[in-house]
Design an enzyme around this catalytic site. Structure first.
Site, PDB file in Angstrom:
ATOM      1  N   SER A   1       0.857  -1.186   0.000  1.00 45.54           N
ATOM      2  CA  SER A   1       0.000   0.000   0.000  1.00 45.54           C
ATOM      3  C   SER A   1       0.888   1.229   0.000  1.00 45.54           C
ATOM      4  O   SER A   1       1.987   1.212   0.575  1.00 45.54           O
ATOM      5  CB  SER A   1      -0.893   0.000   1.244  1.00 45.54           C
ATOM      6  OG  SER A   1      -1.498   1.262   1.433  1.00 45.54           O
ATOM      7  N   SER A   2       0.402   2.299  -0.609  1.00 41.07           N
ATOM      8  CA  SER A   2       1.207   3.530  -0.645  1.00 41.07           C
ATOM      9  C   SER A   2       1.367   4.157   0.740  1.00 41.07           C
ATOM     10  O   SER A   2       2.233   5.014   0.934  1.00 41.07           O
ATOM     11  CB  SER A   2       0.576   4.544  -1.604  1.00 41.07           C
ATOM     12  OG  SER A   2      -0.746   4.856  -1.213  1.00 41.07           O
ATOM     13  N   CYS A   3       0.574   3.706   1.724  1.00 40.68           N
ATOM     14  CA  CYS A   3       0.690   4.277   3.073  1.00 40.68           C
ATOM     15  C   CYS A   3       1.945   3.803   3.798  1.00 40.68           C
ATOM     16  O   CYS A   3       2.234   4.250   4.902  1.00 40.68           O
ATOM     17  CB  CYS A   3      -0.546   3.956   3.905  1.00 40.68           C
ATOM     18  SG  CYS A   3      -0.673   2.223   4.388  1.00 40.68           S
TER      19      CYS A   3
ATOM     20  N   TYR B   1      -1.523  -0.471  10.065  1.00 42.47           N
ATOM     21  CA  TYR B   1      -1.692  -1.098   8.749  1.00 42.47           C
ATOM     22  C   TYR B   1      -0.413  -0.964   7.931  1.00 42.47           C
ATOM     23  O   TYR B   1       0.038  -1.914   7.294  1.00 42.47           O
ATOM     24  CB  TYR B   1      -2.865  -0.450   8.007  1.00 42.47           C
ATOM     25  CG  TYR B   1      -3.134  -1.013   6.630  1.00 42.47           C
ATOM     26  CD1 TYR B   1      -3.650  -2.295   6.478  1.00 42.47           C
ATOM     27  CD2 TYR B   1      -2.882  -0.264   5.486  1.00 42.47           C
ATOM     28  CE1 TYR B   1      -3.908  -2.817   5.207  1.00 42.47           C
ATOM     29  CE2 TYR B   1      -3.129  -0.773   4.219  1.00 42.47           C
ATOM     30  CZ  TYR B   1      -3.649  -2.055   4.092  1.00 42.47           C
ATOM     31  OH  TYR B   1      -3.893  -2.565   2.846  1.00 42.47           O
TER      32      TYR B   1
ATOM     33  N   LYS C   1       2.080  -3.905   6.405  1.00 39.61           N
ATOM     34  CA  LYS C   1       2.439  -3.995   4.986  1.00 39.61           C
ATOM     35  C   LYS C   1       3.961  -3.912   4.786  1.00 39.61           C
ATOM     36  O   LYS C   1       4.524  -4.587   3.919  1.00 39.61           O
ATOM     37  CB  LYS C   1       1.734  -2.897   4.197  1.00 39.61           C
ATOM     38  CG  LYS C   1       0.253  -3.163   3.964  1.00 39.61           C
ATOM     39  CD  LYS C   1       0.042  -4.399   3.114  1.00 39.61           C
ATOM     40  CE  LYS C   1      -1.390  -4.644   2.742  1.00 39.61           C
ATOM     41  NZ  LYS C   1      -1.575  -5.850   1.912  1.00 39.61           N
TER      42      LYS C   1
ATOM     43  N   HIS D   1     -13.013   3.787   1.821  1.00 42.81           N
ATOM     44  CA  HIS D   1     -12.071   4.815   1.406  1.00 42.81           C
ATOM     45  C   HIS D   1     -12.850   6.005   0.849  1.00 42.81           C
ATOM     46  O   HIS D   1     -14.055   5.941   0.641  1.00 42.81           O
ATOM     47  CB  HIS D   1     -11.104   4.256   0.365  1.00 42.81           C
ATOM     48  CG  HIS D   1     -10.153   3.249   0.917  1.00 42.81           C
ATOM     49  ND1 HIS D   1     -10.321   1.896   0.737  1.00 42.81           N
ATOM     50  CD2 HIS D   1      -9.028   3.391   1.659  1.00 42.81           C
ATOM     51  CE1 HIS D   1      -9.332   1.243   1.340  1.00 42.81           C
ATOM     52  NE2 HIS D   1      -8.544   2.126   1.914  1.00 42.81           N
TER      53      HIS D   1
END
Length: 297
Positions: free
Chosen positions: A94-96, A123, A127, A166
């Site tokens: 994920s880009s987070c 989260y 990841k 989202h």
């Protein structure tokens, strides 16, 4: 959403030996069940799309669940893939995972160079662990395991729950319900100033399949469009597509999250992939899918 997009595009490309399991059929948090599945089925290629996911409020509320569940899922799947001799594995991150105040656009090498956004830190840590698992199995055992970092995704079979979804699917539902009710306005969480990148889920699936079929030494590859938009601009666009004519109200008591998240997709471009679906067309397709879900209720 992600898994179904992958299955759809794989079938369209002629792949017919697909092995899938729903969460009801296989609990990926059960280590023995996962290992038994891999040893029995012996898959050659694996896309790890399963995860516990949600929007900014869900991430911040169910912090322990987001960390524990995702750690268990990825550890069980990646280790079982190694033990069963999987040829190539693609882990969807994920880009987070990138720092909250990362330079823009975000390059893959910015991973672990600064503090994470607090609201989705659990989260993101889960990841990051999956990314490092793939990297470590590659370094120690020579496994062809790599990770891709998708940007914000939307599309068919998205989650439209207002508390846990989202931002884009939440906006689709809010504007649709406001239109039906003849409401004078719609409230948007946050200030509307953060900028986000959005990619249609089937484009993401095509990119993942492209990476799976490409020989690359990169262990971490961003997947996105290379374009971003402010939440205010996004809300105006969704409002226009759905046909709501009321006003926008921004609830600044709600968190904004990371100020900007735009991925550098030059690695993906060098591998020969370019996204296809522009945001306005993709939102229209997603809205059509949302209307179909309402018909089934």
């Amino acid at each position: 959403m992600v898994g179904s997009a992958l299955v759809k595009i794989l079938k369209e490309k002629g792949f017919n030996k697909l092995i899938t399991r729903s969460s009801k059929e296989l609990d990926l948090m059960d280590q023995q069940a996962v290992l038994s599945f891999f040893m029995e089925e012996k898959p050659a290629f694996v896309f790890v799309a399963a995860a516990k996911v949600g929007g900014i409020v869900a991430n911040n509320t169910y912090r322990a669940e987001f960390l524990y569940n995702n750690l268990m899922i990825e550890a069980n799947v990646i280790h079982s893939a190694y033990l069963s001799g999987v040829k190539k594995l693609l882990f969807l991150g994920s880009s987070c995972v990138y720092p909250k105040l990362s330079p823009q656009p975000i390059k893959e090498e910015y991973l672990l160079t600064g503090p994470l956004e607090l609201t989705n830190e659990p989260y993101a840590i889960a990841k990051i662990s999956g990314i490092k698992l793939c990297e470590s199995y590659h370094l120690q055992y020579g496994c062809d395991f790599l990770s891709v970092m998708p940007t914000n995704l939307y599309g068919p079979k998205d989650n439209y729950d207002l508390q846990n979804s989202h931002v884009l699917p939440a906006l689709i539902r809010k504007f649709h319900e406001a239109k039906l009710a003849g409401a004078p306005n719609v409230t948007i969480w946050g200030t509307g100033t953060p900028r986000r990148e959005f990619m249609y889920s089937e484009d993401m699936a095509e990119a993942c399949i492209h990476v799976m079929q490409t020989d690359t030494q990169d262990r971490l590859i961003n997947i996105g469009t290379g374009k971003d938009i402010s939440i205010r601009e996004l809300a105006i666009l969704v409002r226009s597509i759905i046909g709501f004519e009321g006003e926008l109200i921004f609830d600044t008591s709600k968190p904004d999250g990371t100020p900007r998240k735009l991925l550098d997709v030059s690695k993906l471009g060098k591998l020969g992939y370019q996204y296809k679906t522009e945001l306005d067309k993709g939102i229209a397709l997603a809205y059509s899918d949302y209307l179909k879900t309402l018909e089934k209720e």
